[in-house]
Design an enzyme around this catalytic site. Sequence first.
Site, short mmCIF file in Angstrom:
data_model
loop_
_atom_site.label_atom_id
_atom_site.label_comp_id
_atom_site.label_asym_id
_atom_site.label_seq_id
_atom_site.Cartn_x
_atom_site.Cartn_y
_atom_site.Cartn_z
N ASP A 11 0.93 -1.18 0.02
CA ASP A 11 0.03 -0.23 0.01
C ASP A 11 0.82 1.08 -0.23
OD1 ASP A 11 1.04 0.30 2.64
OD2 ASP A 11 -1.05 0.34 3.38
N CYS A 68 2.88 -3.41 4.05
CA CYS A 68 2.12 -2.16 4.55
C CYS A 68 2.71 -1.46 5.61
CB CYS A 68 0.54 -2.47 4.61
SG CYS A 68 0.07 -3.39 6.34
N THR A 70 2.37 -1.63 8.93
CA THR A 70 2.72 -2.48 10.04
C THR A 70 3.15 -3.80 9.51
OG1 THR A 70 0.44 -3.08 10.39
CG2 THR A 70 1.48 -1.24 11.72
N ILE A 72 0.69 -5.81 9.08
CA ILE A 72 -0.52 -6.45 9.71
C ILE A 72 -1.74 -6.68 8.86
CG2 ILE A 72 -2.21 -6.61 11.80
CD1 ILE A 72 -0.32 -5.25 13.51
N HIS A 101 9.17 -23.88 9.47
CA HIS A 101 8.33 -24.40 10.20
C HIS A 101 6.91 -24.22 9.67
CE1 HIS A 101 10.40 -24.53 14.68
NE2 HIS A 101 11.22 -24.87 13.59
N HIS A 137 6.28 -31.16 10.62
CA HIS A 137 6.06 -29.82 10.10
C HIS A 137 5.08 -29.85 8.96
CE1 HIS A 137 8.62 -27.59 12.60
NE2 HIS A 137 9.83 -28.30 12.34
C1 RB5 Z 1 -2.07 2.68 6.40
O1 RB5 Z 1 -2.09 3.99 7.20
C2 RB5 Z 1 -2.01 1.74 7.44
O2 RB5 Z 1 -3.18 1.45 8.07
C3 RB5 Z 1 -1.51 0.43 6.69
O3 RB5 Z 1 -0.53 0.64 5.86
C4 RB5 Z 1 -1.33 -0.95 7.50
O4 RB5 Z 1 -0.32 -0.55 8.78
C5 RB5 Z 1 -2.40 -1.57 7.95
O5 RB5 Z 1 -2.35 -2.60 8.52
#
Ligand code: RB5
Length: 145
Positions: A11, A68, A70, A72, A101, A137
């Site tokens: 992103d 992105c 994080t 996550i 793993h 595994h």
């Molecule tokens: C974008 O601001 C941010 O929310 C995205 O890059 C990411 O960290 C979401 O998990």
Amino acid sequence: MSEGTIAIAADHAGYALKEVLKEELEACGLDVIDLGTDSDASVDYPDFGRAVGEAVACGDAARGVIICGTGIGISIAANRIAGVRAALCHDATSARLAREHNDANVLALGARLLGPEVAHDCLRIFLDTAFPGGERHDRRVRKLG
Ligand code: RB5
């Protein structure tokens, strides 16, 4: 990993790091499918996690890299695609164990959390580490679906 196709996407928060890692992949002689984004203009990370997940799941790419802020959100999106095992890695050890793993096929990185050197190490180790398999595994990875 010295041959094969890698799908990569990010992103807006991961765009700059994606460009750096894409160059590294190409310099290693790997074929790269860049699924965006193409600038730091705001976009929605699920679109890019899904795109890489689908490229790996259908066999267009052997492995994927998603980025992105994080790592996550984009890893959650990729993991919704059947057959995708996206691993959010923070260092060389997590990248190695994700392969050894979990037989992870997608590397997820958080561009706002990692420096470029750590991201580079994660990428290199993720690509260079084989899944050793073995009864324990194999059984666990099969249970992931
Ligand atoms: C974008 O601001 C941010 O929310 C995205 O890059 C990411 O960290 C979401 O998990």
